[in-house]
Design an enzyme around this catalytic site. Structure first.
Site, PDB file in Angstrom:
ATOM      1  N   LEU A 179      78.008  95.253  29.844  1.00  0.00           N
ATOM      2  CA  LEU A 179      78.240  95.384  31.286  1.00  0.00           C
ATOM      3  C   LEU A 179      78.981  96.682  31.608  1.00  0.00           C
ATOM      4  O   LEU A 179      79.567  97.312  30.719  1.00  0.00           O
ATOM      5  CB  LEU A 179      79.033  94.158  31.755  1.00  0.00           C
ATOM      6  CG  LEU A 179      78.270  92.836  31.575  1.00  0.00           C
ATOM      7  CD1 LEU A 179      79.215  91.639  31.604  1.00  0.00           C
ATOM      8  CD2 LEU A 179      77.186  92.698  32.642  1.00  0.00           C
ATOM      9  N   PRO A 180      78.969  97.062  32.901  1.00  0.00           N
ATOM     10  CA  PRO A 180      79.543  98.373  33.254  1.00  0.00           C
ATOM     11  C   PRO A 180      81.036  98.521  32.943  1.00  0.00           C
ATOM     12  O   PRO A 180      81.445  99.547  32.410  1.00  0.00           O
ATOM     13  CB  PRO A 180      79.293  98.478  34.762  1.00  0.00           C
ATOM     14  CG  PRO A 180      78.140  97.569  35.035  1.00  0.00           C
ATOM     15  CD  PRO A 180      78.278  96.446  34.045  1.00  0.00           C
ATOM     16  N   THR A 222      81.980  99.014  27.095  1.00  0.00           N
ATOM     17  CA  THR A 222      83.195  99.807  26.909  1.00  0.00           C
ATOM     18  C   THR A 222      84.149  99.432  28.038  1.00  0.00           C
ATOM     19  O   THR A 222      83.848  99.682  29.207  1.00  0.00           O
ATOM     20  CB  THR A 222      82.888 101.317  26.982  1.00  0.00           C
ATOM     21  OG1 THR A 222      81.948 101.636  25.971  1.00  0.00           O
ATOM     22  CG2 THR A 222      84.152 102.137  26.768  1.00  0.00           C
ATOM     23  N   LYS A 228      87.290 103.095  20.000  1.00  0.00           N
ATOM     24  CA  LYS A 228      86.294 103.817  20.807  1.00  0.00           C
ATOM     25  C   LYS A 228      86.978 104.838  21.725  1.00  0.00           C
ATOM     26  O   LYS A 228      86.566 105.993  21.799  1.00  0.00           O
ATOM     27  CB  LYS A 228      85.499 102.800  21.627  1.00  0.00           C
ATOM     28  CG  LYS A 228      84.759 103.361  22.793  1.00  0.00           C
ATOM     29  CD  LYS A 228      83.286 103.470  22.591  1.00  0.00           C
ATOM     30  CE  LYS A 228      82.655 104.222  23.748  1.00  0.00           C
ATOM     31  NZ  LYS A 228      81.295 104.499  23.638  1.00  0.00           N
ATOM     32  N   LYS A 232      84.632 108.284  32.176  1.00  0.00           N
ATOM     33  CA  LYS A 232      85.021 106.868  32.136  1.00  0.00           C
ATOM     34  C   LYS A 232      85.920 106.602  30.922  1.00  0.00           C
ATOM     35  O   LYS A 232      86.968 105.965  31.025  1.00  0.00           O
ATOM     36  CB  LYS A 232      83.769 105.983  32.056  1.00  0.00           C
ATOM     37  CG  LYS A 232      84.106 104.518  31.853  1.00  0.00           C
ATOM     38  CD  LYS A 232      82.893 103.639  31.591  1.00  0.00           C
ATOM     39  CE  LYS A 232      83.358 102.233  31.201  1.00  0.00           C
ATOM     40  NZ  LYS A 232      82.284 101.314  30.909  1.00  0.00           N
TER      41      LYS A 232
END
Ligand code: NAD
Length: 310
Positions: A77-78, A106, A181, A256
């Site tokens: 998902l976003p 993420t 990450k 992001k």
């Protein structure tokens, strides 16, 4: 063929509940279906859902129906708010308690820890497993997954992700996958800016940037952003700089991740001044209208040559 081999090695068909079939999730669900697994798929977008069906997934009408009866639940998902909502409204109430629930989006570390804690509290095995590799790697089943989960659950997570993976690596407990990450991508964002600045300065000093590339590649300035992904067109054939900075890793995606890194740094009081600068530079580049370009295109902003990105 490769995926069929993977399935036979695993020895059985698995039932996946897959929520979020966008650029990344769509490719991942298709890879699972191509490997012979049952994929119960849901997305708010009818178009995304239709693409997944064409690739062999079974469409469901709700997220809860996608996870019902699934042995493995994957969300792609976003952002963190979507993950919290989908977990609260569908995954936790509707999935079987012996399911393995894996969030591959993420998101911020706090969200990853919170949903894992909630899920584990109810008896689920849970993992955060954000990916490295873009849309092409998702479609090719060649992603790198950075996993945060209990050690005892890792073997099952690795098996569940294997059809979609080049590498599955355990970073630590819940949230550690997201931490790995964003730390990696902050390092990447900073090192790319360093490479862009050094190449621009070389040019300004009358030193051929390609010659500088050769020298720095064999000197202490060597880094992945320079030698594997050179922002100056020419030296690295496969780099997006040779394709008008199209494809690759979008500026908006880098931004992001840099925002997530800064949020995480603030939450633990870590000092990341270069990460903050990197965020500011990519925010400016994005604001100028280049959010879809590859992040290495920043070199043209630094050179005052945005005309080359048109
Ligand atoms: P995307 O926007 O293309 O896909 C997200 C999908 O989620 C959309 O189809 C959307 O309709 C769906 N969605 C949103 N809310 C939903 C809900 N409540 N229920 C069901 N579906 C819902 O994004 P993407 O590029 O596929 O990225 C997904 C995640 O992967 C993000 O967290 C991103 O940061 C990460 N990621 C992306 C890339 C990349 O190159 N695109 C690379 C690595 C990681």
């Amino acid at each position: 063929m490769r995926h069929e081999n993977r399935r036979s090695r695993e020895g059985r068909m698995t039932c996946y509940g897959f929520i979020g079939l966008g650029n990344m999730g769509g490719g991942m669900a298709a890879v699972l279906a191509a490997a012979g697994h049952r994929v119960q798929a849901f997305d708010l977008s009818a178009e995304a859902l239709q693409r997944a069906v064409s690739a062999g997934a079974q469409a469901t009408e709700t997220a809860a129906a996608a996870v019902a009866g699934a042995e493995v639940v994957i969300t792609m998902l976003p952002a963190g708010s979507h993950v919290r909502d989908v977990y609260e409204q569908a995954v936790l109430p509707a999935a079987a308690r012996n399911a393995l629930v894996i969030d591959c989006s993420t998101v911020d570390v706090d969200t990853a820890r919170a949903v894992a804690e909630q899920a584990q509290g109810l008896g689920f095995r849970a993992a955060d497993a954000p990916v490295s590799g873009g849309v092409a790697a998702a479609a090719a089943g060649a992603l790198t997954f950075m996993v945060g989960c209990r050690e005892a659950d890792f073997a099952a997570v690795e098996t569940a992700l294997a059809p979609m993976a080049k590498t599955v690596v355990r970073a630590g407990e819940a949230g550690a996958g997201q931490a790995a990450k964003i730390c990696n991508n902050m390092l990447l964002g900073v090192s790319m800016i360093g490479a862009c600045e050094a190449l621009s300065l070389a040019e300004g000093l009358g030193l051929d940037p390609e010659r500088f590339f050769e020298i720095a590649s064999a000197s202490s300035g060597q880094c992945w952003s320079l030698t594997a992904y050179c922002p100056w067109p020419g030296p690295v054939e496969a780099a997006p700089s040779n394709r008008g900075y199209e494809g690759g890793f979008a500026v908006a995606m880098m931004l992001k991740d840099l925002k997530l890194a800064q949020g995480a740094a603030a939450s633990v009081g870590a000092s990341t001044p270069l990460g903050a600068q990197a965020e500011a530079l990519y925010a400016l580049f994005d604001r100028l209208g280049y959010g879809e370009k590859d992040f290495s295109g920043l070199i043209q902003m630094l050179r005052g040559r945005l005309d080359l990105l048109a």
